[in-house]
Design a protein around this motif. Structure first.
Motif, PDB file in Angstrom:
ATOM      1  N   PHE A  40       0.849  -1.192   0.000  1.00  0.00           N
ATOM      2  CA  PHE A  40       0.000   0.000   0.000  1.00  0.00           C
ATOM      3  C   PHE A  40       0.881   1.238   0.000  1.00  0.00           C
ATOM      4  O   PHE A  40       1.806   1.320   0.820  1.00  0.00           O
ATOM      5  CB  PHE A  40      -0.918  -0.010   1.228  1.00  0.00           C
ATOM      6  N   PRO A  41       0.627   2.196  -0.897  1.00  0.00           N
ATOM      7  CA  PRO A  41      -0.351   2.166  -1.986  1.00  0.00           C
ATOM      8  C   PRO A  41      -0.033   1.061  -3.000  1.00  0.00           C
ATOM      9  O   PRO A  41       1.113   0.632  -3.119  1.00  0.00           O
ATOM     10  CB  PRO A  41      -0.201   3.540  -2.640  1.00  0.00           C
ATOM     11  N   ALA A  42      -1.059   0.627  -3.728  1.00  0.00           N
ATOM     12  CA  ALA A  42      -0.867  -0.434  -4.713  1.00  0.00           C
ATOM     13  C   ALA A  42       0.090   0.027  -5.802  1.00  0.00           C
ATOM     14  O   ALA A  42      -0.055   1.121  -6.339  1.00  0.00           O
ATOM     15  CB  ALA A  42      -2.214  -0.806  -5.338  1.00  0.00           C
ATOM     16  N   PRO A 423     -13.529   4.142   5.758  1.00  0.00           N
ATOM     17  CA  PRO A 423     -12.573   4.129   4.649  1.00  0.00           C
ATOM     18  C   PRO A 423     -12.764   5.352   3.746  1.00  0.00           C
ATOM     19  O   PRO A 423     -13.861   5.915   3.661  1.00  0.00           O
ATOM     20  CB  PRO A 423     -12.928   2.846   3.890  1.00  0.00           C
ATOM     21  N   TYR A 424     -11.685   5.755   3.096  1.00  0.00           N
ATOM     22  CA  TYR A 424     -11.771   6.817   2.093  1.00  0.00           C
ATOM     23  C   TYR A 424     -12.422   6.218   0.859  1.00  0.00           C
ATOM     24  O   TYR A 424     -11.865   5.316   0.221  1.00  0.00           O
ATOM     25  CB  TYR A 424     -10.381   7.345   1.767  1.00  0.00           C
ATOM     26  N   ALA A 425     -13.602   6.689   0.499  1.00  0.00           N
ATOM     27  CA  ALA A 425     -14.386   6.039  -0.543  1.00  0.00           C
ATOM     28  C   ALA A 425     -15.176   7.068  -1.351  1.00  0.00           C
ATOM     29  O   ALA A 425     -15.167   8.263  -1.068  1.00  0.00           O
ATOM     30  CB  ALA A 425     -15.344   5.019   0.084  1.00  0.00           C
ATOM     31  N   ARG A 426     -15.839   6.564  -2.389  1.00  0.00           N
ATOM     32  CA  ARG A 426     -16.737   7.337  -3.256  1.00  0.00           C
ATOM     33  C   ARG A 426     -16.023   8.455  -4.002  1.00  0.00           C
ATOM     34  O   ARG A 426     -16.603   9.491  -4.303  1.00  0.00           O
ATOM     35  CB  ARG A 426     -17.933   7.859  -2.456  1.00  0.00           C
ATOM     36  N   PHE A 459      -5.157   6.386  -2.760  1.00  0.00           N
ATOM     37  CA  PHE A 459      -5.978   6.730  -3.927  1.00  0.00           C
ATOM     38  C   PHE A 459      -5.219   7.676  -4.848  1.00  0.00           C
ATOM     39  O   PHE A 459      -5.218   7.519  -6.070  1.00  0.00           O
ATOM     40  CB  PHE A 459      -7.288   7.364  -3.472  1.00  0.00           C
ATOM     41  N   ALA A 460      -4.562   8.675  -4.274  1.00  0.00           N
ATOM     42  CA  ALA A 460      -3.827   9.638  -5.091  1.00  0.00           C
ATOM     43  C   ALA A 460      -2.632   8.990  -5.779  1.00  0.00           C
ATOM     44  O   ALA A 460      -2.230   9.411  -6.868  1.00  0.00           O
ATOM     45  CB  ALA A 460      -3.374  10.817  -4.236  1.00  0.00           C
ATOM     46  N   TRP A 461      -2.059   7.975  -5.152  1.00  0.00           N
ATOM     47  CA  TRP A 461      -0.921   7.276  -5.766  1.00  0.00           C
ATOM     48  C   TRP A 461      -1.379   6.409  -6.934  1.00  0.00           C
ATOM     49  O   TRP A 461      -0.763   6.384  -7.991  1.00  0.00           O
ATOM     50  CB  TRP A 461      -0.193   6.426  -4.727  1.00  0.00           C
ATOM     51  N   ASN A 462      -2.470   5.673  -6.748  1.00  0.00           N
ATOM     52  CA  ASN A 462      -2.937   4.752  -7.787  1.00  0.00           C
ATOM     53  C   ASN A 462      -4.445   4.602  -7.670  1.00  0.00           C
ATOM     54  O   ASN A 462      -4.952   3.662  -7.063  1.00  0.00           O
ATOM     55  CB  ASN A 462      -2.244   3.394  -7.645  1.00  0.00           C
ATOM     56  N   ASP A 463      -5.158   5.574  -8.240  1.00  0.00           N
ATOM     57  CA  ASP A 463      -6.616   5.577  -8.112  1.00  0.00           C
ATOM     58  C   ASP A 463      -7.266   4.404  -8.839  1.00  0.00           C
ATOM     59  O   ASP A 463      -8.320   3.922  -8.442  1.00  0.00           O
ATOM     60  CB  ASP A 463      -7.207   6.903  -8.586  1.00  0.00           C
ATOM     61  N   GLU A 464      -6.642   3.918  -9.904  1.00  0.00           N
ATOM     62  CA  GLU A 464      -7.246   2.834 -10.675  1.00  0.00           C
ATOM     63  C   GLU A 464      -7.240   1.515  -9.905  1.00  0.00           C
ATOM     64  O   GLU A 464      -8.140   0.693 -10.062  1.00  0.00           O
ATOM     65  CB  GLU A 464      -6.504   2.659 -12.005  1.00  0.00           C
ATOM     66  N   ALA A 465      -6.233   1.285  -9.084  1.00  0.00           N
ATOM     67  CA  ALA A 465      -6.118   0.022  -8.350  1.00  0.00           C
ATOM     68  C   ALA A 465      -6.516   0.173  -6.885  1.00  0.00           C
ATOM     69  O   ALA A 465      -6.340  -0.765  -6.103  1.00  0.00           O
ATOM     70  CB  ALA A 465      -4.692  -0.515  -8.451  1.00  0.00           C
ATOM     71  N   TYR A 466      -7.047   1.314  -6.510  1.00  0.00           N
ATOM     72  CA  TYR A 466      -7.352   1.573  -5.098  1.00  0.00           C
ATOM     73  C   TYR A 466      -8.495   0.697  -4.618  1.00  0.00           C
ATOM     74  O   TYR A 466      -9.546   0.593  -5.268  1.00  0.00           O
ATOM     75  CB  TYR A 466      -7.716   3.046  -4.915  1.00  0.00           C
ATOM     76  N   ASP A 467      -8.297   0.063  -3.471  1.00  0.00           N
ATOM     77  CA  ASP A 467      -9.324  -0.746  -2.816  1.00  0.00           C
ATOM     78  C   ASP A 467      -9.553  -0.154  -1.429  1.00  0.00           C
ATOM     79  O   ASP A 467      -8.686  -0.246  -0.556  1.00  0.00           O
ATOM     80  CB  ASP A 467      -8.870  -2.204  -2.716  1.00  0.00           C
ATOM     81  N   ALA A 468     -10.711   0.456  -1.224  1.00  0.00           N
ATOM     82  CA  ALA A 468     -10.972   1.198   0.013  1.00  0.00           C
ATOM     83  C   ALA A 468     -10.902   0.296   1.250  1.00  0.00           C
ATOM     84  O   ALA A 468     -10.259   0.638   2.244  1.00  0.00           O
ATOM     85  CB  ALA A 468     -12.326   1.888  -0.072  1.00  0.00           C
TER      86      ALA A 468
END
Length: 659
Positions: A40-42, A423-426, A459-468
């Motif tokens: 983490f981040p992914a 979790p940071y989500a949405r 999320f900011a590092w890798n929003d596409e692979a982010y899992d909340a």
């Protein structure tokens, strides 16, 4: 940016290349069944190989010339924490490996480039990017940490920290870089600012999640807002300088923000000069990134007659023009003082939504395009942010915006008595294409803020692979120091603080979803006709109550970060009482199910404890709004209240009258 996951076969060119690199012709006997590590981040890309490197008690560290001492020191601490007792040094790889070798340096360094070339691995060439190659060989293996720049190498070390915590390091190749150039936090809340000690801890935390920005902007710093024209006392300036040095060591950009809006005269050269003097003083302590905050002010009136004469009657458009003129002058002076300085950041008076207005139109037309504009989303506290929302903001402000995300900040009335730890989500995947970055506005409580900020950074590092949810669990494990019992206790606590309010009546995160599911199952089982199901549900409830009642002591036991326990003290106190109330409630339900007349006594005691728990106050002055602590409110309290009505309670037989 997608997370590519692959597998390297035992006879792949990469394995064969490493064998050649180390003078070996076969895959080592130490080859283990490798599993994909959670990072983490992914990472942008991770490819899993065959076998693993066991660090053991002795390794050789090869650091290329020019590597930051802080990065070398971090790698040494990681190795020591992993059980390494002897760290020898060398300048190049030997022909045959007798133990693990760690190569550390920029991807342009000869020893690093040679290792990457021989392992047939290309370097990640993005800003802040890095490459990690781990391959078993001989009686050890080679782990190469290659950074595209100094920041990237530091990020590589942070990833190494995670994979080295395992019993062995799997053979793998990681190519990684951030999706967004700006990632971190803005201490921009109202109420008690963080202490310098908390800020130091926060900067060290930001490094672990690969965040790169911290904005110093506490609303209650008088020298940054109400008395912004005045110089800082020498002791305060020195403390800020120490903090800035801590940020540099952790590869975090320390941004100093001033909030002149309540009193500034935009057209007065003296106020422009006052801003320049303020920034010059801050520059003298090693800070070269600056910010002007113009939020939470009025533009229906001018602060001086000179502005009325210069810009005409007050109003939205005139304010946009006046602000642009001042900020453009500041940007010009900053570039003159340091041509390599990062652009000025500003937060506008209309900092939320993306509706077209005269104010936004003026900024779009007149504001220097180099200046970064912050934006809080579709509302001050938005329930969600989509790519179309960000596109609309880009259009409205004439540039990609830097998101000021008002989560998990708890300085507004709807957050009274709450820690925000859902979790940071949405936030929609793909936002990296339309934002320059994300800064989280955290809570007055620094350590509890890390739960959500971990998600923001990931999320900011890798929003596409982010899992909340997975990131949420990772935040709990990090706070718990890897202890599984403490991790479970923290997740139980987080669930009771899951509700995330907005400025409206509807929250954007529900309260206590895990607990609610358990309590709903109990209600359903009691309402049903299956005696076994009813008994099992009540037993499950008792176990759940035990978890809630015991979690505070586990969190306070010393495994979890002490700052977290201290700043969460009244919430943990209240949680323990609520847990005991739920234990008594479960006992009452079990008694009622058995036809035992003790049920009423259990329920009465539960009601008393619940009232005590609900009356526990927050720490006076710790947040902007003091008030009673809330624990899973609307879920736990409702169930404790309703429980006595779920059964027709048995009544004790009356004593026979005396004769």
């Amino acid at each position: 940016m997608t997370r590519r996951i692959g597998h390297i076969g035992a006879c792949s060119p990469l394995i064969m290349a490493v064998a050649a690199l180390t003078g070996l012709s076969t895959v080592p006997a130490s080859a283990k069944t490798a599993t994909l590590p959670e990072i983490f981040p992914a990472p942008a890309s991770i490819t899993l190989g065959t076998g693993a490197v066991t660090l053991g008690t002795s390794v050789v560290l090869i650091a290329a010339p020019g590597v930051d001492p802080e990065t070398i020191a971090l790698v040494r601490r990681i190795l020591t924490a992993s059980g390494v007792e002897t760290i020898a040094t060398a300048q190049r790889l030997p022909s045959v490996l007798d133990r693990p070798h760690i190569i550390l340096g920029p991807d342009t360094a000869a020893v690093v480039r040679d290792a990457l070339d021989r392992s047939q691995t290309s370097a990640d060439r993005h800003a802040e990017g890095y490459t990690i190659v781990s391959m078993p060989a001989g009686r050890g293996g080679v782990v190469t940490l290659a950074g595209h720049d100094a920041d990237g190498l530091f990020h590589a070390a942070q990833t190494f920290r995670q994979i080295a915590a395992r019993p062995f390091i799997p053979a793998l190749v990681i190519h990684d870089h951030p999706a967004m150039p700006i990632r971190g936090t803005i201490e921009g809340f109202y109420g008690a600012p963080w202490s310098m000690a908390d800020r130091t801890k926060h900067l060290e935390f930001l490094a672990t999640v690969k965040a790169n920005t911290y904005v110093y902007s506490p609303k209650d710093d008088p020298y940054a807002r109400a008395r912004w024209r005045e110089p800082y006392p020498a002791a305060t300036l020195s403390a800020l300088g120490t903090l800035a040095a801590t940020a540099r060591r952790n590869h975090v950009d320390f941004v100093y923000a001033v909030s002149p809006g309540p009193s500034v005269c935009f057209s007065d050269p003296a106020d422009l000069q006052a801003l320049e003097h303020k920034f010059d003083a801050i520059r003298s302590i090693g800070v070269d990134s600056f910010y002007v905050a113009l939020d939470d002010i009025e533009y229906a009136k001018w602060n001086c007659d000179r502005d009325k004469a210069t810009f005409g009657p007050s109003g939205a458009e005139a304010a946009g023009i006046a602000q642009s003129r001042l900020l453009n002058a500041v940007q010009t002076q900053l570039a003159k003082a340091d041509p390599k300085a990062r652009p000025l950041i500003m937060v506008p008076t209309e900092y939320y939504d993306a509706k077209e207005t005269p104010y936004k139109a003026a900024l779009r037309k007149y504001l220097d395009p180099r200046i970064v504009v912050q934006w809080t989303g579709t509302d001050v506290v938005p329930p969600a942010i989509s790519v179309p929302d960000a596109l609309a903001a880009t259009k409205a402000f004439g540039r990609k915006t830097l998101l000021w995300d008002n989560y998990p900040v708890n300085d507004y009335a709807q957050t009274t008595g709450r820690l925000l730890m859902a979790p940071y989500a949405r936030r929609q995947a793909g936002l990296s294409g339309e934002l320059t970055g994300i800064l989280s506005n955290p809570m007055n409580q620094e350590a509890p803020s890390r739960v959500a900020v971990t998600g923001v950074a990931a999320f900011a590092w890798n929003d596409e692979a982010y899992d909340a949810d997975r990131t949420w669990h990772a935040a709990a494990r990090e706070l718990a120091g890897g202890d599984e019992r403490a991790t479970r206790a923290l997740l139980t606590f987080f669930d009771t603080q899951h509700m995330a309010p907005t400025f409206g009546s509807q929250p954007w995160q529900e309260q206590a979803p895990r607990l609610k599911a358990t309590l709903d199952r109990v209600r359903e089982a009691i309402a049903g006709s299956d005696d076994r199901a009813r008994s099992d549900a009540i037993k499950d409830l008792a176990r759940c109550a035990d978890e809630i009642a015991n979690a505070p002591d586990i969190i306070r036991s010393g495994t979890v970060d002490p700052g977290f326990a201290a700043q969460s003290r009244p919430w943990l106190d209240a949680m323990q009482r609520w847990g005991r109330a739920l234990q008594l409630t479960a006992a009452g339900l079990a008694a009622a199910d058995d036809g035992n007349t003790a049920a009423s006594r259990y329920f009465a005691d539960a009601k008393r404890l619940a009232a005590e728990a609900a009356a526990i106050p927050s720490i006076p002055g710790a947040t902007r709004f003091d008030g009673p602590i809330k624990i899973a409110d609307g879920v736990l309290d409702t169930f404790v209240t309703d429980a006595p009505t779920l059964f027709a309670l048995p009544v004790a037989a009356e004593a026979a009258p005396a004769k």
